[in-house]
Design a protein around this motif. Structure first.
Motif, PDB file in Angstrom:
ATOM      1  N   ALA A  72      -3.405  -0.822  -4.732  1.00 44.23           N
ATOM      2  CA  ALA A  72      -2.811  -0.476  -3.438  1.00 44.23           C
ATOM      3  C   ALA A  72      -2.256  -1.749  -2.811  1.00 44.23           C
ATOM      4  CB  ALA A  72      -3.835   0.164  -2.504  1.00 44.23           C
ATOM      5  N   ILE A  74      -0.594  -3.522   1.038  1.00 44.83           N
ATOM      6  CA  ILE A  74      -0.451  -3.449   2.491  1.00 44.83           C
ATOM      7  C   ILE A  74       0.713  -4.345   2.898  1.00 44.83           C
ATOM      8  CG2 ILE A  74      -1.511  -3.910   4.730  1.00 44.83           C
ATOM      9  CD1 ILE A  74      -4.237  -3.373   3.421  1.00 44.83           C
ATOM     10  N   TYR A 102       6.128  -1.445  -6.340  1.00 45.83           N
ATOM     11  CA  TYR A 102       4.688  -1.353  -6.100  1.00 45.83           C
ATOM     12  C   TYR A 102       3.982  -0.360  -7.030  1.00 45.83           C
ATOM     13  CZ  TYR A 102       6.318  -3.942  -2.109  1.00 45.83           C
ATOM     14  OH  TYR A 102       6.934  -4.883  -1.328  1.00 45.83           O
ATOM     15  N   THR A 106       1.185   2.338  -0.816  1.00 47.58           N
ATOM     16  CA  THR A 106       1.579   1.131  -0.102  1.00 47.58           C
ATOM     17  C   THR A 106       1.533   1.426   1.393  1.00 47.58           C
ATOM     18  OG1 THR A 106       2.981   0.450  -1.955  1.00 47.58           O
ATOM     19  CG2 THR A 106       3.408  -0.575   0.179  1.00 47.58           C
ATOM     20  N   TYR A 107       0.645   0.729   2.093  1.00 48.38           N
ATOM     21  CA  TYR A 107       0.344   1.033   3.494  1.00 48.38           C
ATOM     22  C   TYR A 107       1.160   0.102   4.396  1.00 48.38           C
ATOM     23  CZ  TYR A 107      -3.302   3.776   1.401  1.00 48.38           C
ATOM     24  OH  TYR A 107      -3.974   4.708   0.635  1.00 48.38           O
ATOM     25  N   GLN A 138      -8.316   2.296   3.989  1.00 51.39           N
ATOM     26  CA  GLN A 138      -7.576   3.295   3.224  1.00 51.39           C
ATOM     27  C   GLN A 138      -7.102   2.728   1.884  1.00 51.39           C
ATOM     28  OE1 GLN A 138      -4.645   5.650   5.578  1.00 51.39           O
ATOM     29  NE2 GLN A 138      -5.448   4.526   7.337  1.00 51.39           N
ATOM     30  N   ALA A 139      -6.628   1.479   1.901  1.00 49.71           N
ATOM     31  CA  ALA A 139      -6.137   0.865   0.676  1.00 49.71           C
ATOM     32  C   ALA A 139      -7.261   0.668  -0.340  1.00 49.71           C
ATOM     33  CB  ALA A 139      -5.472  -0.475   0.993  1.00 49.71           C
ATOM     34  N   ARG A 140      -8.427   0.251   0.134  1.00 46.37           N
ATOM     35  CA  ARG A 140      -9.568   0.074  -0.778  1.00 46.37           C
ATOM     36  C   ARG A 140      -9.981   1.411  -1.409  1.00 46.37           C
ATOM     37  NH1 ARG A 140     -13.047  -4.396   2.658  1.00 46.37           N
ATOM     38  NH2 ARG A 140     -12.727  -6.133   1.205  1.00 46.37           N
ATOM     39  N   ALA A 143      -7.419   2.166  -4.036  1.00 46.13           N
ATOM     40  CA  ALA A 143      -7.391   1.231  -5.162  1.00 46.13           C
ATOM     41  C   ALA A 143      -8.575   1.390  -6.094  1.00 46.13           C
ATOM     42  CB  ALA A 143      -7.329  -0.201  -4.639  1.00 46.13           C
ATOM     43  N   VAL A 148      -6.634  -4.987  -3.921  1.00 42.60           N
ATOM     44  CA  VAL A 148      -5.672  -4.655  -2.870  1.00 42.60           C
ATOM     45  C   VAL A 148      -4.849  -5.909  -2.593  1.00 42.60           C
ATOM     46  CG1 VAL A 148      -5.375  -4.035  -0.448  1.00 42.60           C
ATOM     47  CG2 VAL A 148      -7.131  -2.898  -1.819  1.00 42.60           C
TER      48      VAL A 148
END
Length: 217
Positions: A72, A74, A102, A106-107, A138-140, A143, A148
């Motif tokens: 993921a 950011i 990516y 992708t946040y 959210q990314a963790r 992923a 991340v």
């Protein structure tokens, strides 16, 4: 759980991570593209843009590492595009065309809500309005066991740095002087935050420095 990393973040020798006056014509700010001169000739970058040539070597190795092993990403609002304030109703989908590099969730950090955008190649842009910690949570989750990547720009990296949320940073120090722009380190005490160099390698066109948290002496 994987690490939170910054990879291949180019900085000038006078400490700027982007030039001033970002625009459609200058997405990296005035003269900002000069800092990435180490990356553009590499085989990894050339492959990303559909070419079959390019240089191997140290710069290529670090460029490859900077986009490998992530589940993921950011990005800050400025990294995503030049639009400021409320979304203006355009169909803007980032700088990268239909297939961004990516290939993972992708946040995008923003103050203004926006529905997710699914792109080709597995990239989905997800817009987060409730802060850097929420985006990282959210990314963790997305992923899993992979890392991340805090992709930039300067303000976003600085926020995560100051919050002590980054495990490892790779800066590519390019032999250029910008004179003005977005300062990467101004007001940040890396030693006090627990960061110290753990790797430094001279590449073909840039000095690669890796900082890790918890290794300061």
């Amino acid at each position: 759980m994987g690490k939170v990393r910054v990879g291949a973040f180019s900085v000038s020798v006078d400490g700027f991570g982007a030039g001033p006056d970002q625009s459609l014509d200058d997405p990296l700010g005035k003269n900002g593209e000069q800092m990435h001169g180490w990356f553009f000739p590499t085989r990894f970058f050339r492959t990303m843009i559909g070419k079959e040539d390019g240089e191997t070597g140290i710069d290529n190795d670090f460029g490859t590492r900077a986009m490998t092993g992530f589940g993921a990403f950011i990005l800050g609002r400025n990294m995503y595009g030049p639009i400021r304030g409320e979304w203006d109703g355009t169909d803007w989908k980032g700088w990268w065309g239909d297939n961004p590099p990516y290939h993972a969730p992708t946040y995008i950090l923003t103050h203004h809500p926006h529905p997710p955008i699914e792109m080709e190649g597995g990239t989905t842009f997800i817009f987060v309005t409730d802060g850097i910690e929420s985006a990282l949570e959210q990314a963790r989750a997305a992923a899993g066991d992979l890392d991340v990547k805090i992709g930039g720009g300067v303000s976003t990296v600085r926020q995560y740095l100051q919050a002590g949320l980054i495990d490892e940073l790779h800066y590519a120090v390019s032999p250029v002087v910008l004179g003005q722009g977005e300062a990467m380190f101004q007001g940040i005490d890396l030693r006090a935050l627990g960061y110290a160099p753990t790797e430094q390698v001279m590449g073909e066109r840039a000095l690669h420095v890796v900082l890790s948290k918890g290794d300061a002496k």
